[in-house]
Design a protein around this motif. Structure first.
Motif, PDB file in Angstrom:
ATOM      1  N   LEU A  17       1.010   2.827 -10.455  1.00 31.42           N
ATOM      2  CA  LEU A  17      -0.323   2.298 -10.196  1.00 31.42           C
ATOM      3  C   LEU A  17      -1.201   3.382  -9.590  1.00 31.42           C
ATOM      4  O   LEU A  17      -0.888   3.920  -8.525  1.00 31.42           O
ATOM      5  N   ALA A  18      -2.297   3.686 -10.262  1.00 32.89           N
ATOM      6  CA  ALA A  18      -3.195   4.739  -9.776  1.00 32.89           C
ATOM      7  C   ALA A  18      -4.194   4.228  -8.750  1.00 32.89           C
ATOM      8  O   ALA A  18      -4.683   4.989  -7.921  1.00 32.89           O
ATOM      9  N   ALA A  19      -4.481   2.934  -8.805  1.00 26.15           N
ATOM     10  CA  ALA A  19      -5.474   2.344  -7.901  1.00 26.15           C
ATOM     11  C   ALA A  19      -5.000   0.950  -7.506  1.00 26.15           C
ATOM     12  O   ALA A  19      -4.200   0.325  -8.216  1.00 26.15           O
ATOM     13  N   PRO A  20      -5.463   0.442  -6.378  1.00 27.92           N
ATOM     14  CA  PRO A  20      -4.997  -0.874  -5.917  1.00 27.92           C
ATOM     15  C   PRO A  20      -5.412  -2.003  -6.851  1.00 27.92           C
ATOM     16  O   PRO A  20      -6.492  -1.973  -7.443  1.00 27.92           O
ATOM     17  N   VAL A  21      -4.533  -2.982  -7.003  1.00 31.63           N
ATOM     18  CA  VAL A  21      -4.857  -4.230  -7.702  1.00 31.63           C
ATOM     19  C   VAL A  21      -4.397  -5.382  -6.817  1.00 31.63           C
ATOM     20  O   VAL A  21      -3.349  -5.297  -6.173  1.00 31.63           O
ATOM     21  N   ALA A  57       0.827  -1.202   0.000  1.00 31.70           N
ATOM     22  CA  ALA A  57       0.000   0.000   0.000  1.00 31.70           C
ATOM     23  C   ALA A  57       0.865   1.258   0.000  1.00 31.70           C
ATOM     24  O   ALA A  57       0.608   2.220  -0.738  1.00 31.70           O
ATOM     25  N   HIS A  58       1.914   1.251   0.821  1.00 32.18           N
ATOM     26  CA  HIS A  58       2.773   2.433   0.956  1.00 32.18           C
ATOM     27  C   HIS A  58       3.503   2.761  -0.344  1.00 32.18           C
ATOM     28  O   HIS A  58       3.593   3.928  -0.746  1.00 32.18           O
ATOM     29  N   PHE A  59       4.008   1.719  -1.028  1.00 29.37           N
ATOM     30  CA  PHE A  59       4.783   1.943  -2.248  1.00 29.37           C
ATOM     31  C   PHE A  59       3.915   1.950  -3.503  1.00 29.37           C
ATOM     32  O   PHE A  59       4.431   2.155  -4.609  1.00 29.37           O
ATOM     33  N   GLY A  60       2.616   1.743  -3.362  1.00 25.94           N
ATOM     34  CA  GLY A  60       1.733   1.767  -4.518  1.00 25.94           C
ATOM     35  C   GLY A  60       1.972   0.629  -5.485  1.00 25.94           C
ATOM     36  O   GLY A  60       2.008   0.814  -6.706  1.00 25.94           O
ATOM     37  N   MET A  61       2.138  -0.586  -4.935  1.00 22.61           N
ATOM     38  CA  MET A  61       2.357  -1.780  -5.744  1.00 22.61           C
ATOM     39  C   MET A  61       1.107  -2.661  -5.709  1.00 22.61           C
ATOM     40  O   MET A  61       0.226  -2.481  -4.884  1.00 22.61           O
TER      41      MET A  61
END
Length: 334
Positions: free
Chosen positions: A218-222, A184-188
């Motif tokens: 990544l703009a949104a979580p996957v 979450a922190h690194f946007g992965m």
């Protein structure tokens, strides 16, 4: 969730079946990747394991290059690169080269576990401290190498070669909730290993989703969930494969790896009460069954996790059963 189409992917460990060689195991992984592409699977990941003769995949970056050359559209990646075994620069260069050769098709999935025992891990990377802070620092360095940025220091003087116009999609793999925070922190992307730990995964995915910070990549979580899956129209075959996997899990817990055994080797094995309890617990890590059973249970699992992508890990005594399982699975979720 019931209206969401479930995407299917593969996590393959290149199992060395009884009576076959590691070369044949890699050939089977290659055939499986080609079949997965034909069947419409979304991505195909290969794993990193060391010091075990029953799994042939020790260097995902090499195998990824081979598989990408033998497929055309399927996303190919690592599930995962065990980051503490490597330097961040080496990983960045390996995956930049893969991305240059196969743009927008490469996934860089990473994990904190060594993929082996501690002694072997210490030989792979003698400077490994098993420190959480070191892992976070590796992730930070990797980000800078992949994007040609820097926060100062010696890393600012180094470029990961080759320079790539695109960046591999980055994922963190986890069998606990801890890496959900890092993802979450690194946007992965975040992949939960239900096939290792069937407890707490839905909560980890939810935490990741709620705390996700958009990144350059990544703009949104996957997210996705990986688990042991076997599908067959033959109920007896389902029972035998489930028994084989249960036996392997017990041997793994005893430090004996995942032995290449057949049904005839284990059909008369008796278990202690404690082992039977462990077998019962381990069945939560897998969904085995006929097509009707599989569809219902996998749909429920996806709903429990609130994800739209499931990764199948399938190990069978006979290769044709492995292929057939993936065919049936694809047919179920057309």
């Amino acid at each position: 969730m019931s209206n969401i189409k479930i995407k299917l992917s593969v996590l393959d460990q290149s199992p060395v079946r009884k009576g076959v060689t590691a070369r044949r195991a890699i050939e089977e992984t290659t055939i499986l990747a080609q079949e997965a592409e034909k069947l419409g699977y979304h991505r195909f990941w290969v794993s990193e394991h060391h010091n075990t003769t029953s799994l042939a995949g020790s260097t995902p970056e090499v195998l990824i290059a081979h598989l990408a050359n033998h497929t055309k559209t399927l996303r190919i990646g690592s599930g995962g690169i065990m980051l503490p075994n490597h330097s961040a620069l080496k990983v960045a260069e390996s995956f930049r080269l893969l991305e240059v050769m196969h743009p927008n098709r490469i996934d860089l999935g990473m994990g904190r576990a060594p993929g082996t025992d501690r002694i072997t891990a210490s030989m792979l990377n003698p400077s490994n401290t098993w420190s959480e802070q070191d892992f976070v620092e590796q992730l930070r360095e990797l980000h800078h190498y992949l994007h040609d940025t820097s926060d100062g220091g010696i890393q600012a003087k180094i470029k990961a070669i080759p320079i790539s116009e695109t960046v591999p999609q980055q994922w963190l793999l986890s069998s606990s909730g801890q890496s959900a925070l890092f993802s979450a922190h690194f946007g992965m992307g975040f992949s939960f290993a239900h096939f290792i730990n069937p407890v707490g995964g839905a909560q980890a995915v939810q935490y990741y989703r709620e705390h996700f910070k958009p990144s350059l990549d990544l703009a949104a979580p996957v997210e996705n969930v990986a688990l042991h899956i076997f599908c067959s129209e033959d109920e007896e075959k389902v029972k035998q494969q489930e028994a084989l996997m249960s036996y392997r899990f017990l041997q793994l817990a005893k430090g004996k790896g995942l032995p290449a055994v057949g049904w005839d080797d284990i059909k008369n094995v008796s278990y202690t009460g404690a082992e039977l309890e462990q077998i019962k617990a381990n069945k939560q890590r897998m969904i085995y069954g006929t097509p009707t059973v599989i569809k219902e249970q996998l749909t429920q699992l996806a709903a429990d996790y609130d994800v739209d992508e499931l990764m199948a890990v399938t190990i069978t005594e006979h290769f044709e059963d492995r292929i057939r399982s993936y065919e049936l699975l694809a047919d179920i979720f057309k």
